[in-house]
Design an enzyme around this catalytic site. Structure first.
Site: not given
Length: 230
Positions: A96, A160, A189
């Site tokens: 990430d 995300k 996400k």
């Protein structure tokens, strides 16, 4: 989309998170034990403890996810790519990373695309999942759309919402917007401020397929009670 998930399916959407500056070995041991016990998808950690968590989870299906350029995104592309490769070498199987928000705010879209392209390529070469953190609390809708349009071309596995360290976390509106732009090409996400089942449910119904939270146990236990009562 209405949530119709088993407890196991919901747990497998959770990235169990410990990203505190003062986190120590005992905390990571607890994190990994909980993730394995509850069947969470991943432990979300900074890159330094990746080796430790990878060793702790070597017999578990739980993934080890490294946060890159975290939480500000203000390191060079080369630095982020090095950190990605180092984390993968140490056992990370998900990445990430935080975009360079300053470059996006300056309108330097080509920089954001180059950054995403290089990081996603470093992950894809090793068959590692990649997630792009926008940190939406600092962005206009137009900027969010721009990053998601880049993602639709570059094809990371996820976009995300947040690091959880900004001025705000995930919102239903942002998840809907991101999903609308990326469509079926990329997953979404949601992370930041998801502390109970109601919040988790709202994010999933908006289109999120992964949830980043340090409240996963509370969410799962709450859902278990609801399923049992039903």
């Amino acid at each position: 989309m209405t949530v119709q998930l088993s407890v196991t399916e919901l747990a497998n959407m959770v990235d169990h998170t410990l990203l505190k500056a003062d986190a120590q070995k005992s905390g990571f041991e607890k994190l990994c034990q909980e993730a394995d016990e509850y069947g969470f998808k991943m432990v979300a950690i900074n890159s330094a403890p990746v080796s430790l968590c990878s060793e702790l989870l070597k017999e578990s299906p739980v993934h080890v996810g490294a946060a890159i350029g975290f939480p500000l995104g203000q390191t060079t592309i080369a630095t982020k790519v090095f950190e990605v490769k180092d984390a993968i070498k140490n056992g990370a199987d998900e990445i990430d990373y935080v975009i360079n928000i300053g470059e996006l705010k300056a309108g330097n879209i080509s920089y954001i695309e180059q950054e995403m392209t290089e990081i996603v390529a470093a992950c894809r070469t090793k068959h590692i999942l990649s997630k792009v953190i926008l940190e939406n609390c600092y962005l206009t809708d137009e900027e969010k759309i721009s990053v998601c349009e880049i993602a639709k071309r570059v094809k990371p596995d996820f976009v995300k919402t947040s690091t959880g360290f900004g001025t705000d976390g995930a919102t239903v509106e942002d998840v809907k917007l991101m999903k609308e732009v990326v469509g079926a090409e990329v997953k979404v996400k949601a992370a930041g401020g998801i502390r109970d089942f109601a919040a988790a449910k709202a994010m999933i119904e908006a289109g999120a397929e992964r949830l980043g939270t340090s409240s996963g146990i509370q969410i799962i236990n709450e859902y278990k009670s609801m399923v049992k009562e039903a």
